[in-house]
Design a protein around this motif. Structure first.
Motif, PDB file in Angstrom:
ATOM      1  N   ALA A 154      15.076   6.746  -8.555  1.00 51.19           N
ATOM      2  CA  ALA A 154      14.060   7.737  -8.929  1.00 51.19           C
ATOM      3  C   ALA A 154      12.802   7.016  -9.376  1.00 51.19           C
ATOM      4  O   ALA A 154      12.797   5.801  -9.603  1.00 51.19           O
ATOM      5  N   ASP A 155      11.700   7.785  -9.486  1.00 51.70           N
ATOM      6  CA  ASP A 155      10.496   7.264 -10.117  1.00 51.70           C
ATOM      7  C   ASP A 155      10.780   7.013 -11.600  1.00 51.70           C
ATOM      8  O   ASP A 155      11.594   7.700 -12.214  1.00 51.70           O
ATOM      9  N   ALA A 156      10.069   6.056 -12.173  1.00 49.58           N
ATOM     10  CA  ALA A 156      10.147   5.848 -13.621  1.00 49.58           C
ATOM     11  C   ALA A 156       9.002   6.605 -14.290  1.00 49.58           C
ATOM     12  O   ALA A 156       9.186   7.708 -14.788  1.00 49.58           O
ATOM     13  N   ASP A 160      14.421   0.846  -3.304  1.00 50.64           N
ATOM     14  CA  ASP A 160      14.372   2.282  -3.595  1.00 50.64           C
ATOM     15  C   ASP A 160      12.988   2.836  -3.286  1.00 50.64           C
ATOM     16  O   ASP A 160      11.980   2.289  -3.744  1.00 50.64           O
ATOM     17  N   SER A 161      12.921   3.928  -2.548  1.00 54.83           N
ATOM     18  CA  SER A 161      11.639   4.491  -2.097  1.00 54.83           C
ATOM     19  C   SER A 161      10.984   5.342  -3.179  1.00 54.83           C
ATOM     20  O   SER A 161      10.736   6.546  -2.987  1.00 54.83           O
ATOM     21  N   PHE A 162      10.709   4.718  -4.322  1.00 58.91           N
ATOM     22  CA  PHE A 162      10.097   5.398  -5.456  1.00 58.91           C
ATOM     23  C   PHE A 162       9.084   4.469  -6.117  1.00 58.91           C
ATOM     24  O   PHE A 162       8.778   3.397  -5.586  1.00 58.91           O
ATOM     25  N   HIS A 163       8.561   4.900  -7.249  1.00 58.55           N
ATOM     26  CA  HIS A 163       7.510   4.162  -7.946  1.00 58.55           C
ATOM     27  C   HIS A 163       7.978   3.763  -9.337  1.00 58.55           C
ATOM     28  O   HIS A 163       8.672   4.533 -10.008  1.00 58.55           O
ATOM     29  N   ALA A 164       7.550   2.574  -9.763  1.00 58.17           N
ATOM     30  CA  ALA A 164       7.726   2.231 -11.178  1.00 58.17           C
ATOM     31  C   ALA A 164       6.663   2.945 -12.010  1.00 58.17           C
ATOM     32  O   ALA A 164       6.957   3.492 -13.072  1.00 58.17           O
ATOM     33  N   ILE A 165       5.404   2.952 -11.520  1.00 59.20           N
ATOM     34  CA  ILE A 165       4.308   3.691 -12.160  1.00 59.20           C
ATOM     35  C   ILE A 165       3.479   4.357 -11.071  1.00 59.20           C
ATOM     36  O   ILE A 165       3.010   3.695 -10.144  1.00 59.20           O
ATOM     37  N   LEU A 166       3.305   5.668 -11.186  1.00 58.58           N
ATOM     38  CA  LEU A 166       2.507   6.444 -10.217  1.00 58.58           C
ATOM     39  C   LEU A 166       1.511   7.311 -10.967  1.00 58.58           C
ATOM     40  O   LEU A 166       1.880   8.038 -11.893  1.00 58.58           O
ATOM     41  N   VAL A 167       0.247   7.240 -10.536  1.00 64.10           N
ATOM     42  CA  VAL A 167      -0.813   8.112 -11.072  1.00 64.10           C
ATOM     43  C   VAL A 167      -1.504   8.753  -9.876  1.00 64.10           C
ATOM     44  O   VAL A 167      -2.188   8.068  -9.113  1.00 64.10           O
ATOM     45  N   GLU A 168      -1.345  10.075  -9.712  1.00 58.32           N
ATOM     46  CA  GLU A 168      -1.942  10.722  -8.546  1.00 58.32           C
ATOM     47  C   GLU A 168      -2.524  12.086  -8.908  1.00 58.32           C
ATOM     48  O   GLU A 168      -1.987  12.825  -9.731  1.00 58.32           O
ATOM     49  N   GLY A 169      -3.677  12.374  -8.276  1.00 62.75           N
ATOM     50  CA  GLY A 169      -4.273  13.694  -8.387  1.00 62.75           C
ATOM     51  C   GLY A 169      -5.154  13.912  -9.595  1.00 62.75           C
ATOM     52  O   GLY A 169      -5.409  15.060  -9.970  1.00 62.75           O
ATOM     53  N   HIS A 173      -1.716   3.205 -21.334  1.00 57.58           N
ATOM     54  CA  HIS A 173      -2.028   1.926 -21.980  1.00 57.58           C
ATOM     55  C   HIS A 173      -0.747   1.327 -22.543  1.00 57.58           C
ATOM     56  O   HIS A 173      -0.033   1.966 -23.305  1.00 57.58           O
ATOM     57  N   GLY A 174      -0.468   0.080 -22.144  1.00 58.16           N
ATOM     58  CA  GLY A 174       0.739  -0.562 -22.632  1.00 58.16           C
ATOM     59  C   GLY A 174       2.003   0.121 -22.182  1.00 58.16           C
ATOM     60  O   GLY A 174       3.012   0.110 -22.887  1.00 58.16           O
ATOM     61  N   VAL A 175       1.977   0.712 -20.991  1.00 54.83           N
ATOM     62  CA  VAL A 175       3.132   1.439 -20.458  1.00 54.83           C
ATOM     63  C   VAL A 175       3.923   0.518 -19.533  1.00 54.83           C
ATOM     64  O   VAL A 175       3.348  -0.234 -18.740  1.00 54.83           O
ATOM     65  N   VAL A 176       5.251   0.586 -19.628  1.00 51.45           N
ATOM     66  CA  VAL A 176       6.137  -0.223 -18.791  1.00 51.45           C
ATOM     67  C   VAL A 176       7.066   0.710 -18.024  1.00 51.45           C
ATOM     68  O   VAL A 176       7.753   1.542 -18.626  1.00 51.45           O
ATOM     69  N   GLY A 177       7.074   0.589 -16.698  1.00 51.82           N
ATOM     70  CA  GLY A 177       7.976   1.379 -15.861  1.00 51.82           C
ATOM     71  C   GLY A 177       8.931   0.461 -15.122  1.00 51.82           C
ATOM     72  O   GLY A 177       8.505  -0.534 -14.527  1.00 51.82           O
ATOM     73  N   LEU A 178      10.217   0.785 -15.146  1.00 51.41           N
ATOM     74  CA  LEU A 178      11.236  -0.053 -14.515  1.00 51.41           C
ATOM     75  C   LEU A 178      12.063   0.767 -13.545  1.00 51.41           C
ATOM     76  O   LEU A 178      12.647   1.790 -13.915  1.00 51.41           O
ATOM     77  N   GLY A 179      12.127   0.318 -12.282  1.00 54.13           N
ATOM     78  CA  GLY A 179      13.006   0.908 -11.289  1.00 54.13           C
ATOM     79  C   GLY A 179      14.252   0.072 -11.078  1.00 54.13           C
ATOM     80  O   GLY A 179      14.426  -0.992 -11.688  1.00 54.13           O
ATOM     81  N   ARG A 180      15.139   0.544 -10.193  1.00 51.22           N
ATOM     82  CA  ARG A 180      16.432  -0.135 -10.009  1.00 51.22           C
ATOM     83  C   ARG A 180      16.299  -1.409  -9.187  1.00 51.22           C
ATOM     84  O   ARG A 180      16.775  -2.464  -9.581  1.00 51.22           O
ATOM     85  N   ASN A 181      15.693  -1.305  -8.014  1.00 50.11           N
ATOM     86  CA  ASN A 181      15.530  -2.480  -7.153  1.00 50.11           C
ATOM     87  C   ASN A 181      14.372  -2.226  -6.204  1.00 50.11           C
ATOM     88  O   ASN A 181      13.803  -1.135  -6.172  1.00 50.11           O
ATOM     89  N   ASP A 182      14.007  -3.233  -5.422  1.00 48.25           N
ATOM     90  CA  ASP A 182      12.801  -3.106  -4.595  1.00 48.25           C
ATOM     91  C   ASP A 182      13.051  -2.429  -3.256  1.00 48.25           C
ATOM     92  O   ASP A 182      12.158  -2.382  -2.401  1.00 48.25           O
TER      93      ASP A 182
END
Length: 397
Positions: free
Chosen positions: A197-199, A227-236, A216-225
């Motif tokens: 999933a996305d983080a 997975d078709s998702f994002h560690a950090i996504l900003v859209e719209g 600011h100072g945000v950390v996003g962690l996914g499972r592995n490289d």
């Protein structure tokens, strides 16, 4: 804020009586002095009749509540005060999510509801989180303003976040205004060995409707490289600031699809795409323009195909300024590609190491690209590849 050791969560005894607060009849007495309960359960079980407006201190929540005659408890900001009455939380100094019932023993569903109740109550004002890990997974469509006491770090195995204010799960914030500070979202393989999933996801809905997103100072962690998702996504979003953030794993460590954006000090680790600036339309999309990226560091893996990727998909992308980029261990260092139109791109001080294929690649309808300064070492194939349709000027590279 009291710790669990200071308030026994299993104590269901009657309230702690404050001197001179209870009158001879056993009623709640005057409003002048707060009345303490060790736990929510103790308050619910009590038989004291308080006057409306009496301040009740809940030690396990670390918060003050106002006694109210009647009412409907929600378990978060409105609690069961016994005898068919309720207690409503009071805004007081520095508000924490723990005051709304978030704790480490709750199920993910209960914690998610508690977080969302806190967001509703604060109505865009900042709410804090202690240096603890709590579960959360859900969508929230209102304004969010959440700040942790401590920014977490990624463990040595890059499988979990530690030592900070952490949400274990996934976030999907779609409101007009999103502010996250010193918060980590852990969807790593330790906590989620089989579910991708996305983080960190800030995705304005409907399309391009967001006003402001600040990370600011945000950390996003996914499972592995893979997975078709994002560690950090900003859209719209119409405006966005992404500063001193870290995206780890998932297919996209960082993805920006917004306008009027400042990205500074972003670090990406072990994704197929370390950082992508993309412009697209439709559901779960966002157009991009006026984007400034500085001081970007990307640490890839054997599966990393793109370091910094700029893509005009089915929407025009224009006016990008990118400087001080350092990328290692990737097939490509910088990729500029356009299926629609990519215009006015300035790149400076672009550096790469262990680049397996190309230093810089351009393709599609690309105009007014200026590359000034850079150094690609340990290069596998070509320093640059400019395909048809590209108008590129290079100096000091």
């Amino acid at each position: 804020f009291p710790t669990s050791a200071e308030a026994d969560a299993n104590d269901t005894s009657s309230a702690v009586r404050v001197a001179d607060d209870i009158n001879a009849s056993g009623s709640g007495g005057a409003l002048s002095q707060a009345y303490e309960f060790p736990t929510v359960a103790a308050m619910t079980a009590n038989a004291i009749v308080f006057p409306a407006g009496k301040v009740l201190q809940l030690l396990d929540r670390g918060a003050s509540f106002l006694f109210t005659i009647g009412g409907s408890p929600d378990g978060h900001s409105i609690l069961n005060a016994g005898n068919g009455n309720t207690a409503v939380i009071v805004k007081q100094g520095k508000m924490y999510v723990e005051m709304f019932g978030v704790n480490q023993t709750n199920s993910i569903a209960v914690n998610t509801a508690s977080y969302n109740a806190a967001f509703v109550f604060m109505a865009g004002a900042v709410i804090y989180q202690q240096n603890k890990r709590y579960t959360y997974s859900g969508t929230y469509a209102g304004d969010v303003n959440l700040c942790g006491d401590q920014r977490p770090t990624v463990n040595v195995g890059r499988s979990a976040l530690e030592n900070g204010s952490i949400l274990e799960g996934t976030t999907n914030f779609s409101g007009d205004n999103v502010y996250l500070c010193n918060i980590g979202v852990d969807h790593g393989i330790d906590a989620f060995p089989s579910v991708a999933a996305d983080a960190v996801k800030a995705s304005a809905s409907p399309y391009n409707s967001g006003r402001l997103c600040v990370l600011h100072g945000v950390v996003g962690l996914g499972r592995n490289d893979t997975d078709s998702f994002h560690a950090i996504l900003v859209e719209g979003y119409e405006q966005a600031w992404v500063t001193e953030c870290v995206g780890v794993r998932n297919q996209f460590c960082g993805a920006i699809k917004s306008r009027n954006v400042e990205v500074d000090g972003f670090r990406a680790i072990e994704g197929q795409n370390l950082l992508i600036i993309k412009s697209d339309t439709g559901v779960a999309a966002g157009s991009a323009a006026n984007v400034n990226v500085s001081n970007f560091t990307g640490d890839g893996s054997v599966n990393t195909t793109h370091g910094l990727r700029v893509l005009s998909d089915n929407a025009q992308l224009q006016r990008l300024n990118i400087s001080n980029v350092n990328i290692a261990n990737s097939d490509r260092c910088v990729t500029l590609e356009s299926a629609t139109a990519l215009n006015e791109v300035n790149l400076s001080n672009i550096n790469g190491a262990e680049i397996r294929l190309f230093g810089i690649v351009t393709s599609g309808s690309i105009f007014n690209v200026n590359i000034n300064g850079g150094n690609i070492v340990e290069l596998g194939d070509y320093a640059a590849q400019f395909l048809s349709g590209s108008a590129v000027s290079i100096s000091n590279f």
